[in-house]
Enzyme design. Structure first.
Site, PDB file in Angstrom:
ATOM      1  CG  HIS A  91      -3.058   2.434   4.764  1.00  0.00           C
ATOM      2  ND1 HIS A  91      -3.287   3.044   3.560  1.00  0.00           N
ATOM      3  CD2 HIS A  91      -1.746   2.077   4.759  1.00  0.00           C
ATOM      4  CE1 HIS A  91      -2.164   3.052   2.854  1.00  0.00           C
ATOM      5  NE2 HIS A  91      -1.225   2.466   3.548  1.00  0.00           N
TER       6      HIS A  91
ATOM      7  CB  CYS B 108      -4.274   5.353  -0.105  1.00  0.00           C
ATOM      8  SG  CYS B 108      -4.600   3.635   0.313  1.00  0.00           S
TER       9      CYS B 108
ATOM     10  CD  GLU C 198      -7.747   5.173   5.776  1.00  0.00           C
ATOM     11  OE1 GLU C 198      -6.738   4.596   6.265  1.00  0.00           O
ATOM     12  OE2 GLU C 198      -7.647   6.130   5.000  1.00  0.00           O
TER      13      GLU C 198
ATOM     14  CB  CYS D  32      -8.185   3.160   2.367  1.00  0.00           C
ATOM     15  SG  CYS D  32      -6.794   2.483   3.294  1.00  0.00           S
TER      16      CYS D  32
END
Lengths: 397, 202
Positions: free
Chosen positions: B78, B117, B80, B120
């Protein structure tokens, strides 16, 4: 005794989506019910389902049939939810109240079970209050209803592999093994890489690890010894001494996922559906309008009908979608980061040996397998190692 | 470009904070817009990405990341995580110790188009980030309030193992963020085995 052959002292326990309640202590809700004349049953039930379907109680049957002593039967129907205190009638919806008046029903408050039964045992208990329906788990994942001897054997074999991996490190760490259960092929294996040292390992350390693991149980884990297990001590990375290489987020499961992705790219280079190639020769797309999308969808039905499962035997199209269909073996219950990573990567089943009481996300602190909003759900199992399952055997006797 | 009205001065402590956010959000949106337009002309789905995040320290953007799940076939990549790895690489290269890196993260602000999410959000807590700002909430996977609240470490369990909390503010330019995602999802995902939405062909 050869513990590696003695499968009887191993045990696999399914960790359900919800914290299980003892069958006779399941939570209930109050509802208004009334005895009805069987002649009117159809009409009343139809009307009720129309004006007030029991949205959150789909497992509860609307009608209860009771056989009375004299051989006659008694039909009762659930009208609507009732409050938890006894303030009668104030919350009965107008339309239901009209129905009650019309058929001259005598209402009473009764209890029904709040949640759908998870097992046959729960269901039997529930029906003593008011009948419900029982559907075995909708997702069809092997093992939830028990493992065959052959499957159990594979599970134990892979858990032993993970244990050996964890023990091979200098410090006790978590280990992860990703397996394709359809072929028993190991897809990836990894240990925590939060602090990796390339220093040689001596045999004494391995022996200590052995004893530690065999004597550890979910409840009494000597804290200090497990400081290096990243999922148990995920905030502790900054207190550790510098090593050759380190990374605060490289927990075993994350590394194993990365390895499986690398394997995927190496074995199946090129895109799955290489749209990019087609795209370059197509005219440029401006902003898609919904109308345009509708007409285009006619062309893409082929994609939608492409079912990966029907092509399993064909090596060209057997490229996995992430870790769909794969299992992962972990020594410790994963933290929320790893557990969610395994959701993202579409793992099918998770097996772990020890609970992670302070940071575990599969039953201990959180229970991701029961978070309905997630787009993927795996089944979770705890594998009891010989020592632990023996202790358990003694306790229950 | 206009800053959406729900970014009000009232919701933030000082005007310095406001400037910081204002500046960074504009930057993110600028990055997103330019990227979207550039790549939508070739319409290569794999290089379209709309989750983008930046990490700010001392009012400077020190890292950014984009979602690379499709190209890596690793669904954990992701935006992040990508942005975090850029920083870790930089800091390890200048031989910072774990303790020093940990100290650095306590001065970092992360800005992301969509609520982090669960994975993360947890990772950001492990790192000890200072603050997180996001655009739209994520009602399926959100780990900063939508599904779980992992930015608040819970006293009973986490604190014993050194759990860290961070401040998290959502709904910043949410409308812009949502419309970016809508455009993205309208294209369908050709990598999914059975796409939920038809795949757009130009």
């Amino acid at each position: 005794m050869d513990k590696f052959k003695d499968n009887e002292s191993w045990e696999i326990i399914h960790i359900p989506d919800k914290l299980p309640f003892p069958p006779h202590q399941q939570p209930t809700v109050n509802v208004y019910a009334a005895v009805i004349d069987p002649k009117h049953a159809n009409t009343i039930v139809r009307k009720l389902n129309k004006i007030l379907p029991l949205e959150n109680l789909r497992h509860v049957k609307r009608v209860r049939k009771q056989h009375l002593d004299g051989g006659s039967t008694h039909l009762s129907v659930i009208l609507c939810l009732a409050g938890e205190n006894d303030s009668q009638l104030d919350i009965i919806p107008q339309e239901v109240a009209e129905l009650i008046d019309f058929y001259q029903l005598k209402t009473s408050i009764t209890k029904v079970c709040r949640y759908a039964p998870l097992s046959k045992e729960e269901w039997v208990e529930q029906c003593k209050l008011w009948p419900t329906s029982f559907h075995p788990p909708t997702y069809n994942i092997n093992g939830i209803t028990g493992f065959s001897e052959e499957e159990s054997h594979s599970v134990f074999t892979f858990m032993k592999l993970a244990l050996n991996l964890a023990k091979s490190e200098r410090q006790m760490v978590n280990a992860a093994v990703i397996v394709d259960p359809s072929t028993n092929e190991v897809i990836a294996r990894a240990c925590d890489q939060v602090y990796s040292c390339s220093c040689p390992i001596n045999h004494e350390v391995t022996k200590t690890h052995d004893n530690m693991l065999l004597n550890s149980s979910a409840t009494e884990e000597p804290k200090l010894l497990y400081d290096g297990v990243s999922c148990l001590n995920p905030w502790g990375w900054s207190n550790q001494k510098s090593c050759d290489s380190w990374h605060p987020l490289r927990h075993a499961a994350i590394v194993a996922i990365e390895d499986s992705a690398t394997r995927d790219r190496n074995l199946f280079p090129g895109g799955r559906h290489d749209l990019a190639d087609i795209d370059h020769v197509q005219p440029a797309l401006t902003y898609p309008s919904s109308k345009k999308q509708k007409t285009k969808s006619m062309h893409v039905n082929d994609y939608e009908e492409l079912d990966p499962h029907t092509n399993d035997c064909d090596p060209v199209s057997s490229r996995p979608y992430l870790c769909t269909g794969y299992d992962i073996y972990l020594i410790w219950e994963p933290c929320a980061m790893c557990a969610m990573a395994l959701v993202h990567q579409r793992i099918k089943r998770i097996f772990y040996a020890f609970s992670n009481l302070k940071a575990g996300a599969l039953g201990s602190v959180h229970r991701l397998q029961g978070e309905k909003s997630l787009n993927h759900h795996y089944a979770v199992f705890k594998v009891l190692l010989p020592q632990e399952s023996l202790n358990r055997g003694v306790k229950t006797e | 470009m206009m800053v959406s009205s729900n970014l009000s001065r009232r919701s933030f402590g000082s005007s310095r904070d406001f400037d910081l956010i204002n500046h960074t959000v504009l930057l993110i949106i600028e990055l997103l817009r330019s990227f979207t337009w550039r790549h939508s002309s070739t319409h290569s789905r794999s290089s379209l990405f709309f989750v983008r995040c930046v990490i700010v320290m001392d009012r400077k953007v020190i890292s950014c990341g984009r979602n690379r799940t499709n190209e890596t076939r690793n669904a954990t990549r992701h935006a992040e995580i990508e942005a975090i790895d850029v920083l870790l690489d930089q800091w390890k290269e200048i031989k910072l110790s774990q303790a020093e890196v940990s100290k650095m993260f306590t001065n970092c602000y992360l800005y992301v188009t969509c609520e982090p999410c669960i994975m993360c959000a947890t990772a950001l807590s492990f790192l000890g980030i200072k603050e997180v700002y996001y655009g739209c909430a994520n009602d399926k996977f959100g780990g900063c309030g939508s599904i779980l609240s992992l930015h608040k470490s819970d006293k009973t369990s986490c604190e014993e193992v050194g759990g860290k909390s961070y401040k998290c503010t959502g709904g910043i330019m949410a409308e812009e963020a949502v419309s970016l995602f809508r455009n993205f999802y309208e294209l369908g995902n050709p990598n999914a085995p059975k796409p939920h939405r038809p795949i757009q062909q130009p």
